[in-house]
Design a protein around this motif. Structure first.
Motif, PDB file in Angstrom:
ATOM      1  N   HIS A   1    -107.297 -33.873 -50.253  1.00 57.45           N
ATOM      2  CA  HIS A   1    -107.827 -32.648 -50.852  1.00 57.45           C
ATOM      3  C   HIS A   1    -107.636 -31.482 -49.878  1.00 57.45           C
ATOM      4  O   HIS A   1    -107.797 -31.625 -48.669  1.00 57.45           O
TER       5      HIS A   1
ATOM      6  N   SER B   1    -109.708 -26.812 -55.950  1.00 60.58           N
ATOM      7  CA  SER B   1    -110.579 -27.776 -56.620  1.00 60.58           C
ATOM      8  C   SER B   1    -109.761 -28.912 -57.242  1.00 60.58           C
ATOM      9  O   SER B   1    -108.939 -29.521 -56.563  1.00 60.58           O
TER      10      SER B   1
ATOM     11  N   GLU C   1    -117.169  -8.802 -44.968  1.00 55.81           N
ATOM     12  CA  GLU C   1    -117.147  -8.732 -43.501  1.00 55.81           C
ATOM     13  C   GLU C   1    -116.526 -10.039 -42.963  1.00 55.81           C
ATOM     14  O   GLU C   1    -117.210 -11.031 -42.726  1.00 55.81           O
TER      15      GLU C   1
ATOM     16  N   ALA D   1    -109.109 -28.540 -48.746  1.00 55.80           N
ATOM     17  CA  ALA D   1    -110.288 -27.674 -48.648  1.00 55.80           C
ATOM     18  C   ALA D   1    -110.292 -26.920 -47.332  1.00 55.80           C
ATOM     19  O   ALA D   1    -110.555 -25.716 -47.300  1.00 55.80           O
ATOM     20  N   ASN D   2    -110.009 -27.647 -46.252  1.00 60.37           N
ATOM     21  CA  ASN D   2    -110.117 -27.049 -44.927  1.00 60.37           C
ATOM     22  C   ASN D   2    -109.216 -27.854 -43.990  1.00 60.37           C
ATOM     23  O   ASN D   2    -109.317 -29.086 -43.942  1.00 60.37           O
TER      24      ASN D   2
ATOM     25  N   GLY E   1    -115.901 -33.725 -53.260  1.00 55.74           N
ATOM     26  CA  GLY E   1    -116.365 -32.441 -53.777  1.00 55.74           C
ATOM     27  C   GLY E   1    -117.787 -32.484 -54.287  1.00 55.74           C
ATOM     28  O   GLY E   1    -118.543 -33.433 -54.021  1.00 55.74           O
TER      29      GLY E   1
ATOM     30  N   THR F   1    -110.522 -22.408 -41.216  1.00 53.38           N
ATOM     31  CA  THR F   1    -110.131 -23.104 -42.456  1.00 53.38           C
ATOM     32  C   THR F   1    -108.640 -23.430 -42.562  1.00 53.38           C
ATOM     33  O   THR F   1    -108.275 -24.345 -43.288  1.00 53.38           O
TER      34      THR F   1
ATOM     35  N   GLY G   1    -121.842 -25.356 -46.386  1.00 55.49           N
ATOM     36  CA  GLY G   1    -120.528 -25.765 -45.872  1.00 55.49           C
ATOM     37  C   GLY G   1    -120.578 -26.846 -44.814  1.00 55.49           C
ATOM     38  O   GLY G   1    -119.761 -27.765 -44.815  1.00 55.49           O
TER      39      GLY G   1
ATOM     40  N   LEU H   1    -123.652 -28.325 -52.887  1.00 56.06           N
ATOM     41  CA  LEU H   1    -122.562 -27.600 -53.547  1.00 56.06           C
ATOM     42  C   LEU H   1    -122.847 -27.598 -55.041  1.00 56.06           C
ATOM     43  O   LEU H   1    -122.793 -28.650 -55.686  1.00 56.06           O
TER      44      LEU H   1
END
Ligand code: ACO
Length: 332
Positions: A257, A289, A32, A259-260, A318, A42, A222, A195
């Motif tokens: 990095h 990663s 969903e 990630a977002n 991370g 993101t 998150g 995480l």
């Protein structure tokens, strides 16, 4: 860094991402979610997913061959192979041993480093010191992860984020003033519960119950990771620049990095680095990663964005929680 014995730098890089693309539209059919939510929250539009025959080591080998070719180094010349990964082919032997065998790097010592997304930077830190002291001449550092194999495709808060890839770099002695000028590796284990992947280790060995409870998939808070990320990206960048007597104004290319996009934007805004000096490719790969930094670095190099003498700043964070940052003057 006063403790440096001789300068060490990257002389070759390479990267590999699997062919299969998983788009936001594909994910809309699985959980969903919506393309609009994923893009605005993101910045990710699609990610690559390893094929059934592919593993972390097979992707790592592809990236490594490119890095070796660019450096002009034969596999049998390598003294050391370090693979940063949290998705090794198996619990043991080390994925680095599988890479060593596949490449024919007979002389190389081989080990894995478990430092999640900064695994490549942790690998650079460890390997560069061994070359700096003269123990080794040529090292291969790889960041590779197959996160799709530990992603819960019933959990919309994580499955939209991750993709698979590998990246590699050859490290060798370089001329004075080139190579790694500043390096920081950090950890805060008190953030371990933000995480993690609980199943399959000595605490929760694999069993029917651990599988039923979906313990072999990534669990993430998150929001906490987001706050941590913005803070450490900013602070560790400033500290490694200070080690080298530099400031954000000296940075020619920031490779953060992936990630977002919002994490990168927030960190870059605090650092005051112009957006055109920032490498972003998470729209096409998601969070890969340990592969994210060498993949972004390789793409930037292929696009002609890195020139001899440029100051590069690599920074990552991370699971651990851990972080790493490297200031690097490009060139031999
Ligand atoms: N689609 C639609 N809605 C979603 C999705 C989704 N894919 N995922 C979550 N939502 C919902 C949530 O359920 C929540 O709904 P609610 O308000 O009704 O409860 C709402 O969207 C907002 O959720 P938040 O978690 O507050 O969303 P946020 O803006 O914090 O974004 C995200 C979540 C993208 C995960 C963000 O927190 C983030 O990027 N954090 C950092 C993650 C990260 O960098 N991880 C690094 C991993 S590194 C490594 O070592 C592998």
């Amino acid at each position: 860094m006063e403790k440096r014995v001789r300068p060490v730098g990257i002389t070759g890089i390479g990267a590999y991402a699997p062919e299969r693309v998983l788009s936001n539209a594909d994910l809309e059919r699985i959980v969903e979610t919506s393309d609009e939510w994923i893009v605005t929250r993101t910045g990710i539009r699609e990610r690559r997913i390893a094929g059934p025959e592919e593993t972390t080591s097979t992707m790592a080998v592809q990236a490594a061959r490119q890095a070796l070719e660019m450096a002009g180094v034969r596999p049998e010349e390598l003294d050391l192979i370090v693979v940063g990964t949290v998705t090794p082919d198996m619990v043991f032997p080390a994925t680095a041993c599988l890479v060593q065998d596949a490449l024919g790097a007979r002389r190389a010592a081989a080990m894995d480093i478990s430092a999640a997304c900064p695994g490549f930077l942790y690998g650079l830190g460890v390997a560069s010191q061994m070359v700096a002291t003269g123990l080794y001449e040529k090292a291969l550092v790889i960041g590779a992860d197959t996160l799709s194999r530990i992603t819960d495709y019933q959990d919309r808060s994580t499955c939209v984020l991750f993709g698979d890839a590998a990246g590699a770099a050859v490290l060798e002695p370089v001329s004075e003033g080139r190579g790694i000028l500043g390096l920081e590796l950090g950890a805060d284990g008190s953030g371990r519960d933000h995480l993690y992947l609980p199943g399959g280790g000595s605490k929760h060995p694999a069993s029917h119950e651990t599988v039923e409870q979906r313990l072999h998939y990534v669990k993430m808070n998150g929001k906490e990771v987001f706050k941590f990320a913005v803070r450490v990206m900013n602070e560790s960048t400033l500290r490694v620049l200070a080690q080298a007597g530099l400031t954000p104004a000296d940075v020619d290319l920031l490779v953060p990095h992936q990630a977002n996009l919002r994490i990168i934007e927030a960190a870059v805004e605090r650092l005051g680095i112009p957006w055109e000096k920032v490498v972003v490719n998470l729209d096409r790969y998601g969070n890969t990663s340990a592969a994210a930094i060498p993949l972004a670095l390789t793409e930037a190099w292929r696009a002609g964005r890195i020139r001899d003498g440029d100051l590069l700043l690599l920074v990552s964070f991370g699971a651990g929680l851990v972080w790493g940052a490297v200031a690097l003057r490009w060139g031999r």
